[in-house]
Design an enzyme around this catalytic site. Structure first.
Site, PDB file in Angstrom:
ATOM      1  N   CYS A  93       0.856  -1.187   0.000  1.00 47.25           N
ATOM      2  CA  CYS A  93       0.000   0.000   0.000  1.00 47.25           C
ATOM      3  C   CYS A  93       0.887   1.229   0.000  1.00 47.25           C
ATOM      4  CB  CYS A  93      -0.889  -0.003   1.238  1.00 47.25           C
ATOM      5  SG  CYS A  93      -1.993   1.415   1.337  1.00 47.25           S
ATOM      6  N   HIS A 136      -9.102  -4.007  -1.522  1.00 48.59           N
ATOM      7  CA  HIS A 136      -8.093  -3.185  -0.852  1.00 48.59           C
ATOM      8  C   HIS A 136      -8.460  -1.702  -0.939  1.00 48.59           C
ATOM      9  CE1 HIS A 136      -3.763  -2.107   0.148  1.00 48.59           C
ATOM     10  NE2 HIS A 136      -4.245  -0.971  -0.340  1.00 48.59           N
ATOM     11  N   GLU A 137      -8.844  -1.259  -2.150  1.00 47.15           N
ATOM     12  CA  GLU A 137      -9.119   0.176  -2.342  1.00 47.15           C
ATOM     13  C   GLU A 137     -10.386   0.607  -1.619  1.00 47.15           C
ATOM     14  OE1 GLU A 137      -6.841   2.011  -3.269  1.00 47.15           O
ATOM     15  OE2 GLU A 137      -5.584   0.417  -4.091  1.00 47.15           O
ATOM     16  N   HIS A 160     -10.077   1.350   2.020  1.00 47.08           N
ATOM     17  CA  HIS A 160      -9.589   2.688   2.380  1.00 47.08           C
ATOM     18  C   HIS A 160     -10.750   3.630   2.683  1.00 47.08           C
ATOM     19  CE1 HIS A 160      -5.249   2.591   1.872  1.00 47.08           C
ATOM     20  NE2 HIS A 160      -5.355   1.952   0.720  1.00 47.08           N
TER      21      HIS A 160
HETATM   22 NI    NI Z   1      -3.651   1.073  -0.184  1.00 51.14          NI
END
Ligand code: NI
Length: 176
Positions: free
Chosen positions: A99, A141-142, A145
């Site tokens: 990341c 993953h995105e 966030h």
């Molecule tokens: Ni990330």
């Protein structure tokens, strides 16, 4: 414009991002440009608006030939706003992630193998895809966030989390 990327510890990264309410505005296009410039400058596979300090539900991702992920499957360049994810089946698989907000490190994270994601692009057009594998991993993953979750928070065995040079000695890994 290339923006500084916030690193883990910054409270903005732990906040829930707000939904985008207006599409196709100069502000939204400017944010997209900043995300794009910043992601490309770091050879990232994706980036979320909170990582450049904007707490809005917008992410971009895409993997062509990427030196950070030399063996990765290609993922089409995607702008995704106000996303919702729906796993297809319960199967999960473990895989390495990095990341831009946790530079120089990698960790093994479980993710749904297959999922459907929906949202909008910058013009307000609907996005609706069912994907698997690395594409599914990148989306999870995105969008994490936008929930204030960074991948180390999902690592199950912290022995599978560490510095690139120690985990993959001798391998040429582009540092983030
Ligand atoms: Ni990330």
């Amino acid at each position: 414009m290339i923006k500084p990327v916030l690193r883990m510890g910054d409270p903005v990264l732990f906040k829930r991002a707000e939904p985008v309410t207006q599409f196709d505005t100069p502000q939204l296009h400017a944010l997209l440009q900043d995300l794009d410039d910043t992601m490309r400058s770091k050879n990232g596979a994706g980036i979320a608006a909170p990582q450049i300090g904007v707490s809005l539900q917008m992410v971009i991702f895409g993997v062509g030939a990427n030196p950070r992920y030399p063996d990765a499957e290609e993922v089409p360049y995607t702008v995704l706003i106000n996303p919702t994810l729906e796993p297809v089946g319960a199967e999960m698989e473990e895989g390495w992630e990095g990341c831009l907000s946790v530079p120089g490190m990698r960790g093994v994270v479980p993710r749904y193998t297959q999922l459907r994601y929906r949202g909008f692009d910058q013009f307000g057009n609907a996005v609706d895809r069912t994907v698997s594998g690395f594409h599914a991993r990148v989306v999870q993953h995105e969008t994490d966030h936008l929930l204030g979750i960074l991948y180390p928070m999902r690592v199950r065995d912290l022995r599978n989390f560490g510095f690139n040079e120690e985990l993959f000695p001798g391998q040429q890994i582009v540092d983030d």
